[in-house]
Structure formats: structure tokens, C-alpha cells
Design a protein around this motif. Structure first.
Motif, PDB file in Angstrom:
ATOM      1  N   THR A 125     -64.368 -35.101  37.360  1.00 23.74           N
ATOM      2  CA  THR A 125     -65.192 -34.160  36.401  1.00 23.74           C
ATOM      3  C   THR A 125     -64.121 -32.887  36.526  1.00 23.74           C
ATOM      4  O   THR A 125     -63.613 -32.363  37.555  1.00 23.74           O
ATOM      5  N   MET A 126     -64.110 -32.315  35.272  1.00 21.58           N
ATOM      6  CA  MET A 126     -63.501 -31.055  35.241  1.00 21.58           C
ATOM      7  C   MET A 126     -64.260 -29.894  34.779  1.00 21.58           C
ATOM      8  O   MET A 126     -65.380 -29.984  33.832  1.00 21.58           O
ATOM      9  N   VAL A 127     -64.054 -28.777  35.296  1.00 23.75           N
ATOM     10  CA  VAL A 127     -64.769 -27.600  34.979  1.00 23.75           C
ATOM     11  C   VAL A 127     -63.813 -26.388  34.649  1.00 23.75           C
ATOM     12  O   VAL A 127     -62.777 -26.424  35.015  1.00 23.75           O
ATOM     13  N   ASP A 128     -64.545 -25.313  33.731  1.00 15.47           N
ATOM     14  CA  ASP A 128     -63.584 -24.446  33.457  1.00 15.47           C
ATOM     15  C   ASP A 128     -63.700 -23.187  34.427  1.00 15.47           C
ATOM     16  O   ASP A 128     -64.558 -23.325  35.618  1.00 15.47           O
ATOM     17  N   ALA A 129     -63.381 -21.886  34.542  1.00 16.56           N
ATOM     18  CA  ALA A 129     -63.325 -21.063  35.370  1.00 16.56           C
ATOM     19  C   ALA A 129     -65.045 -20.334  35.532  1.00 16.56           C
ATOM     20  O   ALA A 129     -65.139 -19.880  36.757  1.00 16.56           O
ATOM     21  N   ASN A 130     -65.701 -20.684  34.621  1.00 12.74           N
ATOM     22  CA  ASN A 130     -67.070 -20.229  34.971  1.00 12.74           C
ATOM     23  C   ASN A 130     -67.884 -21.343  35.386  1.00 12.74           C
ATOM     24  O   ASN A 130     -69.197 -21.377  35.501  1.00 12.74           O
ATOM     25  N   GLY A 131     -67.351 -22.626  35.813  1.00  9.55           N
ATOM     26  CA  GLY A 131     -68.051 -23.710  36.158  1.00  9.55           C
ATOM     27  C   GLY A 131     -68.697 -24.582  35.058  1.00  9.55           C
ATOM     28  O   GLY A 131     -69.305 -25.323  35.474  1.00  9.55           O
ATOM     29  N   LYS A 132     -68.168 -24.410  33.775  1.00  4.88           N
ATOM     30  CA  LYS A 132     -68.858 -25.042  32.861  1.00  4.88           C
ATOM     31  C   LYS A 132     -68.039 -26.277  32.625  1.00  4.88           C
ATOM     32  O   LYS A 132     -66.860 -26.449  32.593  1.00  4.88           O
ATOM     33  N   GLU A 133     -68.632 -27.537  32.779  1.00  2.28           N
ATOM     34  CA  GLU A 133     -68.198 -28.829  32.700  1.00  2.28           C
ATOM     35  C   GLU A 133     -67.913 -29.372  31.140  1.00  2.28           C
ATOM     36  O   GLU A 133     -68.375 -29.006  30.209  1.00  2.28           O
TER      37      GLU A 133
ATOM     38  N   GLY B  11     -62.637 -19.867  22.968  1.00  3.05           N
ATOM     39  CA  GLY B  11     -63.234 -19.090  23.979  1.00  3.05           C
ATOM     40  C   GLY B  11     -64.405 -19.770  24.318  1.00  3.05           C
ATOM     41  O   GLY B  11     -65.193 -19.227  25.325  1.00  3.05           O
ATOM     42  N   GLU B  12     -64.464 -21.008  24.069  1.00  6.05           N
ATOM     43  CA  GLU B  12     -65.451 -21.671  24.513  1.00  6.05           C
ATOM     44  C   GLU B  12     -65.587 -22.374  25.781  1.00  6.05           C
ATOM     45  O   GLU B  12     -66.430 -22.281  26.694  1.00  6.05           O
TER      46      GLU B  12
END
Ligand code: FAD
Length: 646
Positions: free
Chosen positions: A298-306, A358-359
Motif C-alpha cells: 500500500t502506498m500513501v501520500d504525505a497526508n496519508g491518502k491512499e 495537487g491530488e
């Protein structure tokens, strides 16, 4: 302060081994195996099982040398009693993925013999099952056999293995069978009948990398397990390291010596831009690769969005397990995300664009914390722990530093830009042999080259790759070489040829002592970047040949050699220069551009015109380049040919 300034100021550090330049050792073998990597060890074992006298020559230390020396986490493409996928189907996906530029002959041999090879690996001490029941109940485990599978939990043709145990076991088995292992000996040249180019191979020469002694090997049959070419376009002399994916011992010595002897090659014109080969990016492998080792993390971005995973049709996959199941209507999945029929799920392909909009916010993180426990443990414990390049620097060091995959995220750029092994870099930062399928030796169904008595296996073969393939083709080539040796007499060594080889090996000792071997390598790369880079035309390629020749004549004799190790490094770069010439000649011979070969001829811009969808074979006949064509499917029919020859 550079190295030369350092030596000027502090003097040379004393060489710790006795130096015996010019002393000769002559050794006889029924089967001589060059290279003690995966293919070489298997070839030696296979030949020794027939009761023959086998000698194995390895530049490093066989127990851990080569690309598979420090580990292997996936053993691919293996039909076995627990799957209905056939060897024909497996080669089919490789052919589709490569648009026909696949060594179907060796891939088919490998697929047919891979399972037996794996079971023999276990008998020797390799760990191929979950005998400690660490993954009991996991969807990738077969409860009866305790095999663990990767990437496709339904078809189950790709095994997860504890490959760090393999090389140690192979080495032990070689010793048990009485194979004479010569570690730290660089194979430097082939000896042919009557010393003639294109004639039967009857032995080889070598150099001890610590003492400088010269070796003469006399053999009934010779197997090349020397892998492929590297450092042709990119080489970093700085702290980043050598910028090659495969170990530093692998530079194309085997290709160069085979070329000098008159062996046939194909696909040498292929190259790709890759961050692996680039000297201008930070070691790009980072904490492992996202296309094998970390799948299906699982990969997430800096805000924890998967970040979603999608299947070949763009369908979003909601659970972790779905990431390892074929799409509706899909028979099985290959190990890669290319092609369509056997395409594996991947992260949304337009991730980069969505980041720009920016998504998703950088940096990205690998997030094992929310994954099912067995998936977390199999990625962190088995895959990262067994993959050669990540075992020590990532798995062991991060664990020691307190990394806890159940709690911590790991910052990652590996999934950016699609396939991380081919991430965007400067177009001239190219690779021929560092990754993927590369140019190499052409063989018949005995894995014998056009030079009689000279066999090849593993990554030395054209369009070859992977551990299972090196193991199975090594095992096969060793068997075939032994059969050949059993019915063949020794041929006398041509002493004039030995003298020529000896002169070639020791000539650098007379060098003018002005340059470092690294500088010569960097110059050779610059020539390739400038004249045989992303864009090619006849004029540029001619300039490449002229410049390489000048480098050989004017600068190669300036390289400083003050110990046997540096002598070896210098000979390696001489071999790189030869491989570069081979690449340029191959590029001149293909008069069409090709997408799959990463090959752009500005003077022949049409992409893959049908009349150029073929293999172009090249060999060096006493300095003149001979070419011939073969249809892409020259190996046909696979099954019948294999069964007739095996
Ligand atoms: C980091 C890494 C991870 C990988 N992971 C996987 C994986 O998980 N699964 C998979 O299928 N594939 C994997 N691969 C690819 C796979 O390991 C190789 O395709 C395979 O090991 C090739 O085997 P080989 O015997 O042909 O070459 P190698 O194993 O590389 O052996 C070549 C040997 O020849 C020796 N040699 C070279 N020149 C000379 C000379 N002049 N004289 C004497 N000896 C010489 C070298 O020291 C080396 O030991 C990985 C590769 C790397 C680099």
C-alpha cells in the motif's frame, strides 16, 4: 584530493599478496566453467554429476559472487503440479511482452526444467518452502506443499524463495562433487583449435587477481557463465559508486573474449535510458524495487491518502489480496506490468500527473502498517530480506535502527514515473546490460554457440534474464557440455595463441602510468553518449568507432597499473571498449528504428518496419564484421525442438 594526489603525498599502500606476474599454471578439465555465478555453479554441478573432471573459474568468491550471490526473492515462470499453466503459455507471455524479441529457446528450456531445478536446489540446502509455518493460512501459501507464491496468487507460477541460501548451497555442492574452484581468477581469453578465430574452443586463459599469475586451461568443453556487458554508457567515478545494477565484477569480459574468438551475438544494439545506469542520480535503487520486491504494498501520500492500485482494465482494486489476483477473464499474470494479456496490477498509471495537479502530496510512503499481517511480513521479512541489494542495507540496517513495519512508514520515490527501473533520466544515460533482457551469445538447442565445444548459459545468452533462467540453463548447458566432452578428445593448445593472450594480459604493466582505469571507462562512456546515444545515424556511429579506436590506441596504454587488482580492472575496461565496439557495429547493422530495442536511427526513422523485425547476428572474423539475419521465431517449434534435443 584525488587518488593520484593522495598517492603522491602519502605513497602507495603495500600490496598484501605475493606478486607473481608471468608465473604460469596449467590446468586440465573435461568441462571448464567460466564464471561461478548462478549459471556457472549449476553448470559445474550438472557436469560433475556425470563423473567428469570440472574446473570452475571465478573472478570473485564463488560462495557469494554474481547477481544472485547475495539473494533472490522471486523464482519466476515455473510450471509445476500445483498449476495448470504450461511452459508454452509462459514463453507466450514473454514473447508478447517483448514483441517477439525474446530468447524463446532458452526461456522454454528454463520453463520446462525450472521446477526440477528448484527441487534440486532444496536438496542441496536452499530454502524454497515455508517449513517453519511462518505464513500458515496466507492466500499466497499452498498448505500442502508449503510453497509461497508471488504476484499471482491464483495461477501460482512465481515462487517466493529464500534465495540468500542458494549460492552458499551451490558452492557447497560444487565442493562435495569435487569441482575444482579457482576463486579470484579472471578468465581473460578463449583458446581455439590451432589458435584460429571461429574454430573449436579447447581452453581458456586467466589471471589471478591477487598474485598476477597466468593460467592456461585445457578443456574438452567450455561453458560461458560470465553474464553480460555493463558500464557502456554510464560510469560514475565518484562516491555514488559504479552506477551499475549487477555486481561490479560483471562488465562483459565474457562477451569480449567470445567476440575475439569469433562467437555470434545478437541484440547488442538494444539500450534503454535507466536510472540504474545513471551516474548522475543518487543510487536509484533506494530501499528496493516497486515492481517485484514491494508488490503489493500500500502506498500513501504525505497526508496519508491512499494511492489506488488498478488492474489491466483500470478497475480499482479495493483489497490487498485483489492486487495479486488476475483480472476478470485473465488466465494468469506475468511478473511485469507491460503488455495487456498478462499484465499485473499497478498503482494508477497517471500518478505523476495527479501529483502535479495537487491530488496527491509528496513525499510518498510505503505503508505496510494497515496491510494484512502476512502481507506485511512477507514483504518486509521475506522479499526485502532476501532480495540481493536490499538484504543488508535495508532489511538488516533498518531493523537494527528500530524500523517497525507494523508502525512506521517508509518514504519512497520508487513508484514515481511508472516502472522505477526505467524512470526518466537523461536520454544518454543508457543501459545495455544492467537490467532487463540484453544482447548476448546465440546458441543452438544444446546451448552451444557457433564455436564448437563452447556452451553458454544464464545472462551470457542474448535476451536472457532472471535467476530461475540462469539456474535451469546452467544446469542444462552443464549437462550438454558433459555429453559433448564425453565423446571428444582433448585438442592440443596452440602455444602461439597462448603467447598472444599472455602478451595481452600483461601489456598494461608497460603502460605509461598517467591515467586511472576509471578515467578510461568514463571516456568510453562519453563516446557512447555522444555518438551512440539516444539518437544515432551512420555518421555518428562512424565517429563512435573512430573515437573508440583512438581511445584504445592512444589512451588505453596510459592507464596506471601497480598491482594485480588494477591489472584486472584495466583489462575489464579494455573489454568494455570491445563491448562498446560490438554495440556500435550492431547499431550500424540495424537500418531501422525499433521501439522495443530502444533504438532510434535518425536516418532510418520508421519504427519496427516488418522487414526489420528480425535478429541481426554479428561476429568478428579476424577483424572483419560478418552479419546474418535470423527470423524472430527461428526457434520454432518449441516443444518438438526441446524434446528432440534435451
Ligand atoms: C540485485 C539483484 C537482484 C535480483 N533479483 C532477482 C530475483 O529476485 N529473481 C530473479 O529471477 N532474478 C533476479 N535478478 C537477476 C538474476 O540474479 C540474474 O539474472 C542471474 O543471477 C544471472 O546469473 P548468471 O549466472 O548468468 O550471472 P551472475 O550470477 O551474475 O554470474 C556471473 C559470474 O561471473 C563472474 N565473472 C564475470 N567476469 C568474469 C571473468 N572474466 N572471469 C571469471 N569470472 C567472471 C562474476 O563474478 C559472477 O560471479 C537480480 C539481479 C540483481 C543484480
Amino acid at each position: 584530493m584525488n587518488w593520484r594526489q593522495y598517492v603522491k603525498k602519502y605513497g602507495l599502500i603495500e600490496w598484501p599478496y605475493p606478486v607473481r606476474y608471468g608465473e604460469e599454471r596449467e590446468i586440465e578439465a573435461d568441462v571448464l566453467v567460466l564464471g561461478g555465478g548462478i549459471a556457472g555453479c549449476w553448470a559445474a554441478i550438472s557436469a560433475a554429476r556425470k563423473g567428469l573432471k570440472v574446473v570452475l573459474v571465478e573472478k570473485g568468491a564463488t560462495v557469494k559472487s554474481g547477481s544472485g550471490g547475495s539473494g533472490c526473492d522471486h523464482w519466476l515462470n515455473t510450471p509445476h503440479p500445483g498449476t495448470d499453466v504450461t511452459a508454452e503459455e509462459i514463453v507466450g507471455w514473454e514473447l508478447e511482452m517483448t514483441e517477439g524479441y525474446c530468447n524463446a529457446l532458452s526461456r522454454y528450456i528454463a520453463a520446462r526444467e525450472s521446477y526440477e531445478t528448484l527441487l534440486e536446489m532444496e536438496q542441496m540446502g536452499g530454502v524454497i518452502r515455508d517449513l517453519k509455518d511462518e505464513f500458515k493460512g496466507a492466500p499466497f501459501r499452498d498448505e500442502k506443499t508449503k510453497f509461497l507464491f508471488a504476484y499471482d496468487y491464483k495461477s501460482r507460477i512465481h515462487f517466493r524463495v529464500r534465495g540468500s541460501t542458494f549460492k552458499v548451497a551451490l558452492h557447497k555442492e560444487c565442493k562435495r562433487l569435487g569441482v575444482k574452484i579457482l576463486d579470484r581468477v579472471m578468465a581473460t581469453g578463449l583458446l581455439t583449435e590451432g589458435g584460429r578465430n571461429g574454430a573449436r574452443v579447447v581452453g581458456a586463459t586467466g589471471l589471478h587477481c591477487r598474485t598476477g599469475e597466468f593460467f592456461i586451461f585445457k578443456a574438452r568443453a567450455v561453458v560461458n557463465g560470465l553474464s553480460r556487458h555493463q558500464r557502456n554508457w554510464c560510469f560514475s567515478t565518484e562516491i555514488r559508486g559504479n552506477a551499475n545494477f549487477r555486481p561490479t565484477q560483471i562488465v562483459g569480459d565474457g562477451h569480449a573474449m567470445s567476440w575475439r574468438a569469433g562467437a555470434e551475438f545478437t541484440m547488442m544494439e538494444k539500450s534503454l535510458p535507466t536510472s540504474f545506469a545513471s551516474g548522475n542520480v543518487f543510487q536509484p535503487y533506494s530501499h528496493g524495487n516497486g515492481i517485484n520486491t514491494w508488490v503489493p504494498c500500500t502506498m500513501v501520500d504525505a497526508n496519508g491518502k491512499e494511492i489506488p492500485w488498478v488492474d489491466r482494465d483500470g478497475r480499482i482494486l479495493k483489497t490487498v489480496e485483489e492486487r495479486c489476483m488476475p483480472a476478470p477473464g485473465q488466465r494468469f499474470m506475468g511478473e511485469r506490468t507491460q503488455g495487456y494479456t498478462h499484465k499485473r496490477p499497478e498503482l494508477i498509471p497517471d500518478l505523476e500527473e495527479r501529483i502535479r495537479k495537487g491530488e496527491y502530496t509528496l513525499p510518498l510512503y510505503a505503508d505496510l502498517t494497515g496491510m494484512p499481517e502476512h502481507e506485511r511480513r512477507v514483504i518486509w521479512g521475506l522479499m526485502v530480506g532476501e532480495e540481493g541489494k536490499t538484504r543488508v542495507p535495508v532489511y538488516i540496517y533498518y531493523n537494527e535502527a528500530g524500523f517497525d513495519p507494523a508502525r512506521d512508514l517508509l518514504q519512497s520515490y520508487m513508484f514515481l514515473g511508472g516502472d522505477p527501473m526505467r524512470g526518466s533520466v537523461r536520454p544518454q544515460d543508457r543501459t545495455g546490460g544492467e537490467i532487463g533482457d540484453a544482447g548476448g551469445l546465440v546458441t543452438d538447442w544444446n546451448l552451444m554457440t557457433n564455436l564448437e565445444g563452447y556452451f553458454a548459459a544464464g545472462d551470457a545468452l542474448f535476451a536472457a534474464n532472471y535467476h530461475y533462467h540462469a539456474a535451469a540453463t546452467g544446469r542444462y548447458a552443464g549437462r550438454k557440455a558433459a555429453e559433448y566432452a564425453e565423446k571428444t578428445k582433448f585438442s592440443p593448445i596452440d602455444r602461439k595463441q597462448v603467447a598472444r593472450e599472455r602478451r595481452w594480459v600483461y601489456r598494461p604493466l608497460e603502460n605509461r602510468d598517467e591515467l586511472e582505469w576509471k578515467e578510461l571507462n568514463a571516456a568510453a562512456c562519453r563516446i557512447m553518449q555522444n555518438y551512440c546515444g539516444e539518437y544515432k545515424n551512420e555518421e555518428l556511429l562512424k565517429l563512435a568507432l573512430i573515437s573508440l579506436r583512438e581511445l584504445q590506441e592512444q589512451d588505453a596504454p596510459r592507464v596506471c597499473v601497480d598491482n594485480p587488482h588494477k591489472l584486472m580492472r584495466t583489462l575489464e575496461v579494455y573489454n568494455i571498449l570491445t563491448c562498446n565496439e560490438m554495440i556500435v557495429h550492431a547499431s550500424m547493422a540495424r537500418k531501422a528504428s525499433s521501439q522495443i530495442l530502444g533504438f532510434t536511427r535518425l536516418d532510418y526513422p520508421e519504427l519496427d518496419p516488418p522487414e526489420w523485425k528480425k535478429w541481426i547476428l554479428l561476429r568478428n572474423e579476424e577483424g572483419s564484421i560478418k552479419t546474418r539475419d535470423l527470423p524472430l521465431d527461428f526457434w520454432k517449434p518449441l516443444k518438438e525442438n526441446y524434446e528432440k534435443n534435451r
